[in-house]
Design a protein around this motif. Structure first.
Motif, PDB file in Angstrom:
ATOM      1  N   PRO A 114       0.837  -1.200   0.000  1.00 22.44           N
ATOM      2  CA  PRO A 114       0.000   0.000   0.000  1.00 22.44           C
ATOM      3  C   PRO A 114       0.877   1.258   0.000  1.00 22.44           C
ATOM      4  CG  PRO A 114      -0.573  -1.459   1.838  1.00 22.44           C
ATOM      5  CD  PRO A 114       0.673  -1.991   1.206  1.00 22.44           C
ATOM      6  N   THR A 115       0.406   2.313  -0.648  1.00 26.90           N
ATOM      7  CA  THR A 115       1.180   3.551  -0.739  1.00 26.90           C
ATOM      8  C   THR A 115       0.406   4.727  -0.166  1.00 26.90           C
ATOM      9  OG1 THR A 115       0.370   4.012  -2.963  1.00 26.90           O
ATOM     10  CG2 THR A 115       2.398   2.741  -2.782  1.00 26.90           C
ATOM     11  N   LEU A 116       1.133   5.770   0.234  1.00 24.27           N
ATOM     12  CA  LEU A 116       0.532   6.996   0.748  1.00 24.27           C
ATOM     13  C   LEU A 116       0.303   8.017  -0.360  1.00 24.27           C
ATOM     14  CD1 LEU A 116       2.757   7.369   3.923  1.00 24.27           C
ATOM     15  CD2 LEU A 116       0.413   6.510   3.800  1.00 24.27           C
ATOM     16  N   ALA A 117       1.027   7.875  -1.460  1.00 20.84           N
ATOM     17  CA  ALA A 117       0.920   8.784  -2.602  1.00 20.84           C
ATOM     18  C   ALA A 117       1.165   7.963  -3.867  1.00 20.84           C
ATOM     19  CB  ALA A 117       1.948   9.910  -2.476  1.00 20.84           C
ATOM     20  N   ALA A 118       1.066   8.623  -4.999  1.00 18.26           N
ATOM     21  CA  ALA A 118       1.276   7.924  -6.260  1.00 18.26           C
ATOM     22  C   ALA A 118       2.717   7.435  -6.358  1.00 18.26           C
ATOM     23  CB  ALA A 118       0.955   8.841  -7.429  1.00 18.26           C
ATOM     24  N   ALA A 119       2.891   6.177  -6.705  1.00 18.85           N
ATOM     25  CA  ALA A 119       4.226   5.581  -6.846  1.00 18.85           C
ATOM     26  C   ALA A 119       4.565   5.438  -8.323  1.00 18.85           C
ATOM     27  CB  ALA A 119       4.265   4.224  -6.164  1.00 18.85           C
ATOM     28  N   THR A 120       5.856   5.417  -8.612  1.00 19.47           N
ATOM     29  CA  THR A 120       6.308   5.200  -9.984  1.00 19.47           C
ATOM     30  C   THR A 120       7.062   3.884 -10.133  1.00 19.47           C
ATOM     31  OG1 THR A 120       8.313   6.462  -9.556  1.00 19.47           O
ATOM     32  CG2 THR A 120       6.448   7.650 -10.520  1.00 19.47           C
ATOM     33  N   THR A 121       7.455   3.264  -9.024  1.00 20.95           N
ATOM     34  CA  THR A 121       8.151   1.983  -9.089  1.00 20.95           C
ATOM     35  C   THR A 121       8.009   1.242  -7.770  1.00 20.95           C
ATOM     36  OG1 THR A 121      10.228   0.909  -9.693  1.00 20.95           O
ATOM     37  CG2 THR A 121      10.394   2.860  -8.314  1.00 20.95           C
ATOM     38  N   GLY A 122       8.307  -0.046  -7.828  1.00 21.62           N
ATOM     39  CA  GLY A 122       8.341  -0.881  -6.637  1.00 21.62           C
ATOM     40  C   GLY A 122       9.543  -1.792  -6.725  1.00 21.62           C
ATOM     41  N   LEU A 123      10.165  -2.072  -5.597  1.00 21.10           N
ATOM     42  CA  LEU A 123      11.374  -2.897  -5.602  1.00 21.10           C
ATOM     43  C   LEU A 123      11.568  -3.596  -4.262  1.00 21.10           C
ATOM     44  CD1 LEU A 123      13.757  -1.157  -3.906  1.00 21.10           C
ATOM     45  CD2 LEU A 123      13.469   0.268  -5.917  1.00 21.10           C
ATOM     46  N   VAL A 124      12.427  -4.607  -4.297  1.00 25.08           N
ATOM     47  CA  VAL A 124      12.844  -5.285  -3.065  1.00 25.08           C
ATOM     48  C   VAL A 124      14.139  -4.604  -2.621  1.00 25.08           C
ATOM     49  CG1 VAL A 124      13.532  -7.463  -2.026  1.00 25.08           C
ATOM     50  CG2 VAL A 124      11.806  -7.439  -3.828  1.00 25.08           C
ATOM     51  N   ASN A 125      14.085  -3.947  -1.474  1.00 25.42           N
ATOM     52  CA  ASN A 125      15.247  -3.232  -0.962  1.00 25.42           C
ATOM     53  C   ASN A 125      16.311  -4.196  -0.479  1.00 25.42           C
ATOM     54  OD1 ASN A 125      17.064  -1.924   0.846  1.00 25.42           O
ATOM     55  ND2 ASN A 125      15.678  -0.192   0.927  1.00 25.42           N
ATOM     56  N   SER A 126      15.934  -5.160   0.358  1.00 31.17           N
ATOM     57  CA  SER A 126      16.903  -6.128   0.870  1.00 31.17           C
ATOM     58  C   SER A 126      16.165  -7.326   1.448  1.00 31.17           C
ATOM     59  CB  SER A 126      17.799  -5.496   1.944  1.00 31.17           C
ATOM     60  OG  SER A 126      17.020  -5.100   3.041  1.00 31.17           O
ATOM     61  N   CYS A 127      16.909  -8.429   1.567  1.00 35.60           N
ATOM     62  CA  CYS A 127      16.388  -9.653   2.197  1.00 35.60           C
ATOM     63  C   CYS A 127      17.462 -10.226   3.108  1.00 35.60           C
ATOM     64  CB  CYS A 127      16.011 -10.685   1.136  1.00 35.60           C
ATOM     65  SG  CYS A 127      14.597 -10.223   0.129  1.00 35.60           S
ATOM     66  N   TRP A 128      17.050 -10.955   4.132  1.00 35.06           N
ATOM     67  CA  TRP A 128      17.984 -11.517   5.080  1.00 35.06           C
ATOM     68  C   TRP A 128      17.395 -12.764   5.706  1.00 35.06           C
ATOM     69  CZ3 TRP A 128      15.228  -7.092   5.440  1.00 35.06           C
ATOM     70  CH2 TRP A 128      14.262  -7.006   6.446  1.00 35.06           C
ATOM     71  N   VAL A 129      18.282 -13.605   6.228  1.00 39.16           N
ATOM     72  CA  VAL A 129      17.863 -14.825   6.925  1.00 39.16           C
ATOM     73  C   VAL A 129      17.416 -14.441   8.331  1.00 39.16           C
ATOM     74  CG1 VAL A 129      18.643 -17.044   7.831  1.00 39.16           C
ATOM     75  CG2 VAL A 129      19.427 -16.269   5.597  1.00 39.16           C
ATOM     76  N   THR A 130      16.278 -14.959   8.754  1.00 39.99           N
ATOM     77  CA  THR A 130      15.775 -14.640  10.103  1.00 39.99           C
ATOM     78  C   THR A 130      16.034 -15.777  11.057  1.00 39.99           C
ATOM     79  OG1 THR A 130      13.575 -15.438   9.544  1.00 39.99           O
ATOM     80  CG2 THR A 130      13.994 -13.098   9.275  1.00 39.99           C
TER      81      THR A 130
END
Length: 130
Positions: A114-130
């Motif tokens: 979900p976004t608060l304003a209009a978005a122009t792209t989406g991406l995965v910033n980072s992933c890690w082992v939990t």
């Protein structure tokens, strides 16, 4: 009688303090470079074995759906931070999702942010082992 000092003078073998200092400086600089390289390599490339490759994103009025492929160690729980950005690269949506352990090293996911304003792209910033 010939002394070692006489022989050194005769054959030009003198302990030059400048040369000895230069050798020490070079040795210390080389050691610092090696330590710095290993440190940077460790910080820049953490060996947690997790990688996320974005395959596509779909824009909606108040959300972004991000499709990505996740590569992770077998039987490891993983969490990913997914972002939606506006045209000025400001974060307008953010979501952290946890995924269960799997017997497959490569998995495909699709997450809606979900976004608060209009978005122009989406991406995965980072992933890690939990």
């Amino acid at each position: 009688m010939t002394t070692p000092a006489d022989l050194d003078d005769r054959y030009g073998r003198r302990a030059d303090p400048r040369r000895r200092r230069a050798v020490w400086i070079a040795a210390v600089a080389a050691a610092a470079a090696v330590v710095g390289w290993f440190g940077w390599h460790t910080v820049a490339n953490p060996d947690n074995g997790v990688r996320a490759d974005g395959t596509s994103f779909h824009l909606e009025e108040r959300a972004v759906t991000v499709d990505f492929q996740l590569t992770a160690p077998l039987r490891s729980r993983v969490a990913c931070a997914i972002e939606a950005l506006d045209e000025d690269y400001g974060v307008v949506g953010f979501k952290v999702v946890e995924y269960p352990a799997s017997d497959s090293p490569v998995r495909a996911y699709s997450e809606r942010v979900p976004t608060l304003a209009a978005a122009t792209t989406g991406l995965v910033n980072s992933c890690w082992v939990t």
